[in-house]
Design a protein around this motif. Structure first.
Motif: not given
Ligand SMILES: C[S@@+](CC[C@H](N)C(=O)[O-])C[C@H]1O[C@@H](n2cnc3c(N)ncnc32)[C@H](O)[C@@H]1O
Length: 220
Positions: A117-127
């Motif tokens: 998903s993308t907003r301020y950053v392009a989300n590309s990890h889980e934690q």
């Protein structure tokens, strides 16, 4: 007692998937009857999959504290809980871990090759966090805290995790024949990984469709 010694005398059911609210189900389990918890609760983000599916309890945080307190009760002394969590709700998750008396002893990152998903950053990890009840002994070979993500295609469940990414931690943190609990088990990815590593498993899932998926997956 060390988590490397399975609690054979405990009364918790083994190798089954229970349908129900995990807080209520865990209240029926004996204290200290589980060797390791590996779980992936809703992130409280109102997630909606591409085909519009939602997760139960993903729109609230009031279940977090009772759930982690119940996990701490059923976990035996000096044992670990690996829990995925939503970075969007840091206060609610941290407050629940603290209320349960669980200490954060590790932080795991699962980098993805794609952007989810993308907003301020392009989300590309889980934690995920590693939570300790008491002072678990250190593993002989510590698992890395960065583990490459393996995409499942989400065919069984809208937020399906791969058993492959869970296996190194189950191996490091539970004894052979020990009991691994996933109170938010979805399609049963933790259960599959635990079973394939020679551990016993106990899954709890509130959504009857997902419980059925996990149950059938474990028959295969
Ligand atoms: C993020 S998903 C888990 C997905 C799983 N890791 C997999 O690989 O399929 C969280 C699951 O928790 C379930 N759930 C939500 N609240 C629950 C509760 N109180 N008790 C048991 N299950 C619950 C949801 O129905 C959902 O399937």
């Amino acid at each position: 007692m060390s988590p490397l010694v399975p609690l054979r005398g405990s009364e918790a059911p083994r190798n089954t998937v229970i349908l129900g609210d995990c807080v209520k189900v865990m209240a029926t389990l004996p204290p200290g009857s589980v060797d390791l918890i590996v779980t992936d609760p809703p992130y409280a983000v109102r997630y909606r999959s591409r085909n519009g599916e939602r997760l139960l309890n993903d729109d609230r945080v009031d279940w977090l504290e009772p759930a982690y307190c119940s996990m701490a009760r059923v976990l035996h002394d000096d044992a670990l809980c690996l829990s995925f969590y939503g970075w969007h709700q840091p206060d609610a998750f941290t407050q629940a871990w603290k209320a349960a008396g669980l200490q954060v002893v590790g932080h795991l990152v699962f980098p993805k090759r794609y952007v989810s998903s993308t907003r301020y950053v392009a989300n590309s990890h889980e934690q995920a966090v590693l939570l300790a009840k008491g002072r678990p002994p250190l593993p002989r070979v510590p698992a890395r805290d960065i583990c490459r993500w393996h995409y499942t295609g989400n065919r069984r469940h809208p937020t399906e995790k791969s058993p492959q990414i869970l296996a190194p931690y189950i191996e490091a943190f539970s004894p052979e024949g020990g009991l691994v609990l996933d109170p938010f088990c979805g399609s049963g990815s933790t259960l599959r990984a635990a079973h394939d590593l020679g551990r016993d498993y106990l899954g709890i899932e509130m959504d009857p469709r997902h419980r059925e998926t996990a149950y059938r997956r474990m028959l295969a």
